[in-house]
Motif scaffolding. Structure first.
Motif, PDB file in Angstrom:
ATOM      1  N   ILE A  12       0.824  -1.219   0.000  1.00 44.89           N
ATOM      2  CA  ILE A  12       0.000   0.000   0.000  1.00 44.89           C
ATOM      3  C   ILE A  12       0.857   1.268   0.000  1.00 44.89           C
ATOM      4  O   ILE A  12       0.312   2.377  -0.077  1.00 44.89           O
ATOM      5  CB  ILE A  12      -0.974   0.056   1.212  1.00 44.89           C
ATOM      6  N   LYS A  66       8.705   8.249   3.921  1.00 44.79           N
ATOM      7  CA  LYS A  66       8.859   6.866   3.445  1.00 44.79           C
ATOM      8  C   LYS A  66       7.583   6.055   3.642  1.00 44.79           C
ATOM      9  O   LYS A  66       7.013   6.034   4.739  1.00 44.79           O
ATOM     10  CB  LYS A  66      10.013   6.218   4.214  1.00 44.79           C
ATOM     11  N   PRO A  68       5.835   2.134   3.631  1.00 40.55           N
ATOM     12  CA  PRO A  68       6.362   0.869   4.160  1.00 40.55           C
ATOM     13  C   PRO A  68       7.061   0.066   3.063  1.00 40.55           C
ATOM     14  O   PRO A  68       6.699   0.169   1.889  1.00 40.55           O
ATOM     15  CB  PRO A  68       5.108   0.144   4.639  1.00 40.55           C
ATOM     16  N   THR A  69       8.040  -0.703   3.452  1.00 37.10           N
ATOM     17  CA  THR A  69       8.772  -1.529   2.483  1.00 37.10           C
ATOM     18  C   THR A  69       8.777  -2.976   2.958  1.00 37.10           C
ATOM     19  O   THR A  69       8.813  -3.234   4.165  1.00 37.10           O
ATOM     20  CB  THR A  69      10.224  -1.031   2.351  1.00 37.10           C
ATOM     21  N   ASN A  81      14.504  -0.989   6.654  1.00 31.43           N
ATOM     22  CA  ASN A  81      14.352  -0.023   7.745  1.00 31.43           C
ATOM     23  C   ASN A  81      15.556  -0.059   8.671  1.00 31.43           C
ATOM     24  O   ASN A  81      16.077   0.981   9.068  1.00 31.43           O
ATOM     25  CB  ASN A  81      13.070  -0.303   8.524  1.00 31.43           C
ATOM     26  N   LEU A 242      -3.575   0.360  12.936  1.00 32.03           N
ATOM     27  CA  LEU A 242      -2.313   0.766  12.307  1.00 32.03           C
ATOM     28  C   LEU A 242      -2.500   1.844  11.246  1.00 32.03           C
ATOM     29  O   LEU A 242      -1.542   2.510  10.859  1.00 32.03           O
ATOM     30  CB  LEU A 242      -1.628  -0.460  11.686  1.00 32.03           C
ATOM     31  N   GLU A 258       7.796   8.134   8.722  1.00 30.73           N
ATOM     32  CA  GLU A 258       7.060   6.990   8.168  1.00 30.73           C
ATOM     33  C   GLU A 258       6.029   6.506   9.171  1.00 30.73           C
ATOM     34  O   GLU A 258       6.173   6.693  10.378  1.00 30.73           O
ATOM     35  CB  GLU A 258       7.999   5.843   7.779  1.00 30.73           C
ATOM     36  N   HIS A 261       2.711   1.317  10.375  1.00 33.16           N
ATOM     37  CA  HIS A 261       2.235   0.096   9.701  1.00 33.16           C
ATOM     38  C   HIS A 261       3.178  -0.405   8.614  1.00 33.16           C
ATOM     39  O   HIS A 261       4.085   0.294   8.170  1.00 33.16           O
ATOM     40  CB  HIS A 261       0.832   0.322   9.114  1.00 33.16           C
ATOM     41  N   GLY A 262       2.917  -1.648   8.179  1.00 33.61           N
ATOM     42  CA  GLY A 262       3.692  -2.262   7.102  1.00 33.61           C
ATOM     43  C   GLY A 262       2.997  -2.134   5.759  1.00 33.61           C
ATOM     44  O   GLY A 262       2.166  -1.227   5.560  1.00 33.61           O
ATOM     45  N   THR A 263       3.322  -3.065   4.858  1.00 36.30           N
ATOM     46  CA  THR A 263       2.878  -2.944   3.461  1.00 36.30           C
ATOM     47  C   THR A 263       1.437  -3.422   3.249  1.00 36.30           C
ATOM     48  O   THR A 263       0.928  -3.315   2.136  1.00 36.30           O
ATOM     49  CB  THR A 263       3.807  -3.761   2.553  1.00 36.30           C
ATOM     50  N   ALA A 264       0.827  -3.994   4.289  1.00 41.14           N
ATOM     51  CA  ALA A 264      -0.569  -4.469   4.227  1.00 41.14           C
ATOM     52  C   ALA A 264      -0.874  -5.200   2.921  1.00 41.14           C
ATOM     53  O   ALA A 264      -1.754  -4.779   2.158  1.00 41.14           O
ATOM     54  CB  ALA A 264      -1.544  -3.296   4.434  1.00 41.14           C
ATOM     55  N   ASP A 266      -2.590  -7.633   2.230  1.00 38.10           N
ATOM     56  CA  ASP A 266      -3.985  -8.088   2.070  1.00 38.10           C
ATOM     57  C   ASP A 266      -4.877  -7.051   1.402  1.00 38.10           C
ATOM     58  O   ASP A 266      -5.915  -7.394   0.824  1.00 38.10           O
ATOM     59  CB  ASP A 266      -4.573  -8.521   3.442  1.00 38.10           C
ATOM     60  N   ILE A 267      -4.517  -5.770   1.461  1.00 37.70           N
ATOM     61  CA  ILE A 267      -5.390  -4.750   0.844  1.00 37.70           C
ATOM     62  C   ILE A 267      -4.661  -3.936  -0.234  1.00 37.70           C
ATOM     63  O   ILE A 267      -5.226  -2.989  -0.779  1.00 37.70           O
ATOM     64  CB  ILE A 267      -5.985  -3.789   1.912  1.00 37.70           C
ATOM     65  N   ASN A 274      -5.782   3.193   4.399  1.00 36.42           N
ATOM     66  CA  ASN A 274      -5.988   4.444   5.137  1.00 36.42           C
ATOM     67  C   ASN A 274      -4.672   5.234   5.116  1.00 36.42           C
ATOM     68  O   ASN A 274      -3.675   4.781   5.677  1.00 36.42           O
ATOM     69  CB  ASN A 274      -6.388   4.104   6.582  1.00 36.42           C
ATOM     70  N   ASP A 315     -10.925   0.403   7.468  1.00 38.20           N
ATOM     71  CA  ASP A 315     -10.262  -0.055   8.697  1.00 38.20           C
ATOM     72  C   ASP A 315     -10.760   0.687   9.927  1.00 38.20           C
ATOM     73  O   ASP A 315     -10.628   0.193  11.041  1.00 38.20           O
ATOM     74  CB  ASP A 315      -8.738   0.111   8.566  1.00 38.20           C
TER      75      ASP A 315
HETATM   76  P1  NAD Z   1       0.987  -4.594   8.311  1.00 37.11           P
HETATM   77  O1  NAD Z   1       1.128  -3.377   9.128  1.00 37.11           O
HETATM   78  O2  NAD Z   1       1.375  -4.479   6.880  1.00 37.11           O
HETATM   79  O3  NAD Z   1      -0.548  -5.087   8.346  1.00 37.11           O
HETATM   80  C1  NAD Z   1      -1.205  -5.520   9.556  1.00 37.11           C
HETATM   81  C2  NAD Z   1      -2.732  -5.354   9.379  1.00 37.11           C
HETATM   82  O4  NAD Z   1      -3.072  -3.960   9.452  1.00 37.11           O
HETATM   83  C3  NAD Z   1      -3.257  -5.852   8.033  1.00 37.11           C
HETATM   84  O5  NAD Z   1      -4.522  -6.433   8.201  1.00 37.11           O
HETATM   85  C4  NAD Z   1      -3.378  -4.575   7.201  1.00 37.11           C
HETATM   86  O6  NAD Z   1      -4.374  -4.622   6.189  1.00 37.11           O
HETATM   87  C5  NAD Z   1      -3.731  -3.529   8.265  1.00 37.11           C
HETATM   88  N1  NAD Z   1      -3.219  -2.214   7.893  1.00 37.11           N
HETATM   89  C6  NAD Z   1      -1.932  -1.792   7.996  1.00 37.11           C
HETATM   90  N2  NAD Z   1      -1.809  -0.541   7.544  1.00 37.11           N
HETATM   91  C7  NAD Z   1      -3.036  -0.158   7.127  1.00 37.11           C
HETATM   92  C8  NAD Z   1      -3.545   1.051   6.542  1.00 37.11           C
HETATM   93  N3  NAD Z   1      -2.765   2.109   6.290  1.00 37.11           N
HETATM   94  N4  NAD Z   1      -4.857   1.083   6.209  1.00 37.11           N
HETATM   95  C9  NAD Z   1      -5.662   0.044   6.463  1.00 37.11           C
HETATM   96  N5  NAD Z   1      -5.235  -1.123   7.025  1.00 37.11           N
HETATM   97  C10 NAD Z   1      -3.931  -1.210   7.345  1.00 37.11           C
HETATM   98  O7  NAD Z   1       1.801  -5.768   9.044  1.00 37.11           O
HETATM   99  P2  NAD Z   1       2.292  -7.184   8.501  1.00 37.11           P
HETATM  100  O8  NAD Z   1       1.194  -7.822   7.703  1.00 37.11           O
HETATM  101  O9  NAD Z   1       2.810  -7.858   9.688  1.00 37.11           O
HETATM  102  O10 NAD Z   1       3.528  -6.870   7.551  1.00 37.11           O
HETATM  103  C11 NAD Z   1       3.470  -6.864   6.125  1.00 37.11           C
HETATM  104  C12 NAD Z   1       4.831  -6.474   5.555  1.00 37.11           C
HETATM  105  O11 NAD Z   1       5.178  -5.144   5.944  1.00 37.11           O
HETATM  106  C13 NAD Z   1       6.027  -7.350   5.995  1.00 37.11           C
HETATM  107  O12 NAD Z   1       6.831  -7.586   4.851  1.00 37.11           O
HETATM  108  C14 NAD Z   1       6.784  -6.481   6.979  1.00 37.11           C
HETATM  109  O13 NAD Z   1       8.161  -6.766   6.997  1.00 37.11           O
HETATM  110  C15 NAD Z   1       6.530  -5.100   6.406  1.00 37.11           C
HETATM  111  N6  NAD Z   1       6.636  -4.005   7.401  1.00 37.11           N
HETATM  112  C16 NAD Z   1       7.247  -2.869   6.993  1.00 37.11           C
HETATM  113  C17 NAD Z   1       7.318  -1.785   7.857  1.00 37.11           C
HETATM  114  C18 NAD Z   1       7.993  -0.542   7.379  1.00 37.11           C
HETATM  115  O14 NAD Z   1       8.449  -0.475   6.247  1.00 37.11           O
HETATM  116  N7  NAD Z   1       8.099   0.483   8.199  1.00 37.11           N
HETATM  117  C19 NAD Z   1       6.737  -1.867   9.131  1.00 37.11           C
HETATM  118  C20 NAD Z   1       6.087  -3.034   9.511  1.00 37.11           C
HETATM  119  C21 NAD Z   1       6.025  -4.115   8.636  1.00 37.11           C
END
Ligand code: NAD
Length: 333
Positions: A12, A66, A68-69, A81, A242, A258, A261-264, A266-267, A274, A315
């Protein structure tokens, strides 16, 4: 004119980065965005998760935004990171966790306003792992006086400047007596120079329980890297998830803003993400750049959209897309 490095990132990331760029541009602050790629996209295109131009750009501009990566799990890749934070000396990870007006969460009747200070360069994130013998793997938890003192100082300085009443150090020194013991020693030493700020300590497992039972009793929390990662997500859950919580990685020279949250995955690509967390990170960035008026206007435009509640993403209980939410924020500006 501010020149800012923009790393859209993966999943995302490009969607929330695009939304945030539109919102920052709508404040009227003159920004030249220097786009560089890091993450899975960069690996596919340039054969490297963080091409050298990413570091060069941040070192020249001193400020980055930045998305998420994704770091491939296993396979020996260092997290982007971790690499960015270590190489650029971004030793403070600051995450303000606040309730948004009108947002219904399990804790919406509590005036939560936490400040999390997470050490950003060492601990179990040192990346030092090896197989001792087949079937036995060792990960090294590095805690140094230098890194612990500078995060403790940053936390207490912020508390003094912003009028925060209490700093809580989170640890597991009952088990990791030497490493977390050193972290606590540095916090205690620093606390002695700030007599106007109340200081206490909590073991991390107890802290998690108390954060869920009595989150309103916390003010500023300071902790080593791994506990900071976990507690940040826990705290995000208290205020709506998140999609909300922003962050700043700050060093003596450079700063990269930054979301938590991560790259989410699933969406990703569905227009559902968001962008609030990255937009609120941009609010921190604008303040850091001295654009306090634009920061305040962007923050109140976001607050207005939440207070009205008609253009929220899925969300947080709404039906709006990423761009509908962004349009509403921009109208508010
Ligand atoms: P995630 O934060 O990507 O997602 C966790 C849950 O929160 C998911 O259901 C997602 O849909 C939801 N979510 C997160 N951000 C959202 C947003 N902005 N809007 C709506 N819903 C949101 O965590 P994860 O699934 O554990 O990690 C996925 C990837 O992201 C992994 O590869 C991980 O290494 C990476 N990651 C990167 C960073 C970063 O670059 N700072 C931080 C955390 C995780």
């Amino acid at each position: 004119m501010h020149c800012i490095t923009l790393i859209p990132g993966d999943g995302i990331g490009p969607e929330v980065a695009e939304a945030t760029v539109r919102a920052v541009d709508a404040t009227g602050v003159a920004v030249e965005w220097e786009r560089v790629e890091a993450g899975a996209q960069a690996l596919a295109q340039h054969g490297s998760l963080i091409p050298d131009d990413v570091f060069a750009s941040i070192e020249a501009n001193h400020v980055g935004l930045k998305g998420p990566t994704a770091t491939p799990i296993g396979g020996g890749h260092q997290s982007i990171n971790v690499a960015l934070r270590k190489k650029l000396g971004l030793y403070v990870n600051f995450r303000p966790v606040r309730m948004l007006p009108g947002l219904k969460t399990r804790f919406h009747d509590l005036p939560l306003n936490l400040a999390i200070f997470r050490e950003n360069t060492e601990d179990l994130y040192s990346g030092l792992e090896h197989e001792v013998v087949p079937g036995v793997v060792e990960s090294l938890k590095i805690i140094t006086r230098n890194a612990s003192m500078r995060i403790a100082r940053a936390a207490f300085e912020y508390a003094r400047r912003e009028g925060r009443a209490k700093v809580t150090a989170i640890h597991k020194a009952n088990i990791m007596k030497q490493s977390d013991g050193l972290f606590l020693k540095c916090c205690r030493e620093t606390a002695a120079h700030y007599p106007e700020v109340q200081y206490n300590e909590l073991i991390v497992d107890n802290a998690c329980m108390q954060l869920v039972m009595r989150p309103e009793t916390f003010d500023l929390l300071v902790m080593p890297n791994l506990y900071g990662d976990i507690i940040s997500d826990l705290a995000a859950g208290l205020v709506g998830g998140l999609g909300i919580v922003p962050g700043a990685n700050i060093g003596d020279r450079d700063a990269v803003f930054e979301a938590v949250h991560g790259t989410a995955p699933d969406i990703a690509g569905k227009g559902l993400a968001n962008p609030t967390a990255l937009m609120q990170s941009a609010v921190l960035m604008l303040a850091h750049l001295g654009e306090r008026d634009a920061a305040a206007r962007l923050q109140s435009a976001i607050h207005r959209v939440y207070a009205e509640g008609c253009h929220l993403t899925g969300d947080v209980g709404g039906k709006a897309s990423t761009s509908e939410f962004t349009d509403a924020v921009i109208r508010g500006l």
